[in-house]
Motif scaffolding. Sequence first.
Motif, mmCIF file in Angstrom:
data_model
loop_
_atom_site.group_PDB
_atom_site.id
_atom_site.type_symbol
_atom_site.label_atom_id
_atom_site.label_comp_id
_atom_site.label_asym_id
_atom_site.label_seq_id
_atom_site.Cartn_x
_atom_site.Cartn_y
_atom_site.Cartn_z
ATOM 1 N N LYS A 203 0.816 -1.205 0.000
ATOM 2 C CA LYS A 203 0.000 0.000 0.000
ATOM 3 C C LYS A 203 0.856 1.264 0.000
ATOM 4 O O LYS A 203 0.561 2.235 -0.693
ATOM 5 N N GLU A 204 1.898 1.226 0.804
ATOM 6 C CA GLU A 204 2.817 2.357 0.846
ATOM 7 C C GLU A 204 3.444 2.608 -0.514
ATOM 8 O O GLU A 204 3.545 3.739 -0.965
ATOM 9 N N MET A 205 3.880 1.520 -1.146
ATOM 10 C CA MET A 205 4.496 1.651 -2.462
ATOM 11 C C MET A 205 3.516 2.217 -3.468
ATOM 12 O O MET A 205 3.876 3.060 -4.288
ATOM 13 N N GLU A 206 2.294 1.753 -3.398
ATOM 14 C CA GLU A 206 1.283 2.235 -4.334
ATOM 15 C C GLU A 206 1.044 3.726 -4.177
ATOM 16 O O GLU A 206 0.943 4.465 -5.158
ATOM 17 N N ALA A 207 0.962 4.161 -2.923
ATOM 18 C CA ALA A 207 0.713 5.576 -2.654
ATOM 19 C C ALA A 207 1.868 6.424 -3.183
ATOM 20 O O ALA A 207 1.667 7.456 -3.826
#
Length: 437
Positions: free
Chosen positions: A104-108
């Motif tokens: 999720k962090e990477m996506e953001a």
Amino acid sequence: MLALQSIRDDPDAVRQALARRHTDVPLDEIIALDGRWRSTLQQVESQRSERNALSKEIGGLARMTTDERVARREQKHAAHRRDDLVARSAFLGEKLESLESQLKEMEARLRDLLLQVPNLPDPDVPDGEGEEDNVVVRQAGEEYRDGWRLAHWELGERLGIIDFERGAKLSGSRFFVLKGAGARLQRALIQWMLDFHTERGYQEVYPPAMVKEECMWKGGWLPKFAENMYHDAEEDYWWLPTAEVALTNLHSDEILEPDTLPLHYVAYTPCFRREKVSAGRDVRGIKRVHQFDKVELYKFVPPERSAEELDKLVADAEAVCRALGLPHRVSRLCAGELGFNAAMSYDIEVWAPGCEEWLEVSSCSSCTDFQARRAAIRFRRQKGGRPEHPHTLNGSGLALPRTVIAVLENYQQPDGSVAVPEVIRPYMGGVDVFPSQ
RNA sequence: GGAGGGGUGGCAGAGUGGUUGAAUGCGGCGGUCUUGAAAACCGCUGUCCGACUUGUCGGACCGGGGGUUCGAAUCCCUCCCCCUCCGCCA
């Protein structure tokens, strides 16, 4: 927004195209992050797949334990097996949780980076960094000077139709008040332009002048132009810097049915800009103000038609200048001058013989599929066909206060009066001249 | 602003926490039948993402976000939107 896929396919081509804009783009970080994101995604998905299989089996076993028709012995056996699987699934779940949060962090972060990347310049766009590298493609009328003409700020005050002092009293610098024939002239121009474009196949739209922040992201105005826009301090309302934002978002998150494209819209709206970036420039007159009116043209078209439609859009904006009898020229912007969303742009400038400068009254751009991707606008060619992103085009037709400037300065007479352009007279209630005071 | 009701596929409309991407109906596409059409019957019919043998496999999505749980369309919290009534208002 660029397609991540196109960056993966040919990162060097993207890098080279972006270099022509002479701005820094975090392309390397995007590529590296994308690689890590994909490998993490694969781990997450295979674990989810495993968990889904376990859940399904647990469900079956759970039903067995309560099914009257199943023998006692077998129920007991199923219950044991279920407990075993639940434990495994719980263990898997814990591992998944941390992977998922990483993902999720990477996506953001990836999204955040991708939203900062401007559109790729079209190969036909000339190289160059600044205004001086724009290429004039045609000109109609002369850049004339004849000594006696007044700049609009002086002319407007003498005629009593532009009141800068009271504009400043109400709202501060870069605001103005139009009165009498001045106000009427602007209104007449707006109405005439709307009729003009409507007759040429554009559908008139009256959109909200305030939109949600989300619309600014989708339209490509955030994050880059945050400094230049007004927004409500308490609620999620952003004032349009141009009707383009509203028109882009008209079809956001939609899949347009076959035969709806092309869509041609024309909208009149007020526009609001802080002009922080241009502080100190053009402080006199009504050339650069915080609130101005504009008639905007906008198209949604199939990709293969965008070049042709851009030419037509420019022609429609030029036709306004021609009908008004204003000297004007069209230039193709160089790569360094392109707006964030644009792949190719033409500026239209009219000559203002009073202040003796070319005034940009329209900027017509093809945004290719860049805005459509940001705003999730798609269309189908046939029923049940794969959705594709249309191309979006925008251009002013025209920006008002500057058109008012050009009309006043070009149509002033040596005796101090101002004639009304022929095409506008029907909209002026029969007035064909503003008498000198 | 106050009170109540509701958000599920193109539409309508089901859905006891576990083979539910989701019953059923309508619409749409293809087929059978027919001289043709209708009717009837049969099949198909969402979007996004990833992987690779490019056709398949896997994942996600029931207004948005968060939580509980081995597992959520279903339970909890929160936000948004729509509808009805009252108040206010151009």
